[in-house]
Write a protein that holds these residues in place. Sequence first.
Motif, short mmCIF file in Angstrom:
data_model
loop_
_atom_site.label_atom_id
_atom_site.label_comp_id
_atom_site.label_asym_id
_atom_site.label_seq_id
_atom_site.Cartn_x
_atom_site.Cartn_y
_atom_site.Cartn_z
N ARG A 1 -6.85 -3.02 4.16
CA ARG A 1 -5.84 -1.95 4.17
C ARG A 1 -5.58 -1.41 5.58
NH1 ARG A 1 -8.09 1.51 -1.02
NH2 ARG A 1 -7.14 0.22 -2.66
N ARG B 1 -2.88 -3.77 -0.80
CA ARG B 1 -1.62 -3.36 -0.15
C ARG B 1 -1.95 -2.83 1.23
NH1 ARG B 1 2.19 -0.61 2.17
NH2 ARG B 1 3.89 0.35 0.99
N ARG C 1 -1.62 -0.76 4.36
CA ARG C 1 -1.01 0.56 4.51
C ARG C 1 0.00 0.63 5.65
NH1 ARG C 1 -6.53 4.19 3.77
NH2 ARG C 1 -6.72 3.95 1.51
N ASN C 2 -0.22 -0.17 6.71
CA ASN C 2 0.68 -0.13 7.85
C ASN C 2 1.75 -1.20 7.69
OD1 ASN C 2 -0.84 1.76 9.84
ND2 ASN C 2 -2.41 0.37 9.06
#
Length: 234
Positions: free
Chosen positions: A69, A224, A226-227
Amino acid sequence: MLNRALYRQRQRGLSLVELMVGITIGLFIVAGALTLFASSLLENRRLIAQTRLEQDMRSIADLMTRDIRRAGYWGNSIQGTLAIGATATTASNPYVGVSATPSSTSGVLKYNFSRDLVENNILDTNEQFGYQLLTTGTKAGVMQMLTAQNVWSDLNDANFTVITSFSVTDSSPPALSLGYRCPVMCAAGTPNCPQMFIRRYDIVLTGRSTLDASVVRTLRTSVRVRNDQTTGSC
């Protein structure tokens, strides 16, 4: 004389047939008890193997999920989205790359994120990470984590848990056009028109216990990042 004969008849004990029948019954009882004891030991061993396998696989999956993440984290990310001044340009994120090698058995996932206290905008050797499964050699079945450039650390002990499959699938949705946010709107697909990529990876781990080969588990997780990755500029 009659009383003496009756007394002797009462004191004569068990006959050979009665003794053999008693021993046979006793052997059946002992055999049943031993069978029950062996079954209990086998079930207890299987339970221990199952618990160890599930714990090892869950630890690996949780570590992967939390770490992946962070892929693409950049301390100066504002420089990648905002350019101040007529001649200014946006900077490129040096940590943005994520490399996923799809495979149904031995995938590889590599990524980067910044660890700088003061951002230097350079991908350093200690900012490169990833995961791979060894399928050959003395460490076959060992899941490894890349903790720095060319430095791999084992995540499981093959004496107890063998990872038989590591599958990575890039399930990212199509790129999202950001051209509508520009002062002069650009259409999707126009060269250098800004886009945003939402990155998601599906991971499947399959492991087997070395204590009991019949104990096999499969764990699935979706990560997923995050960035989000952005390209182009207005």
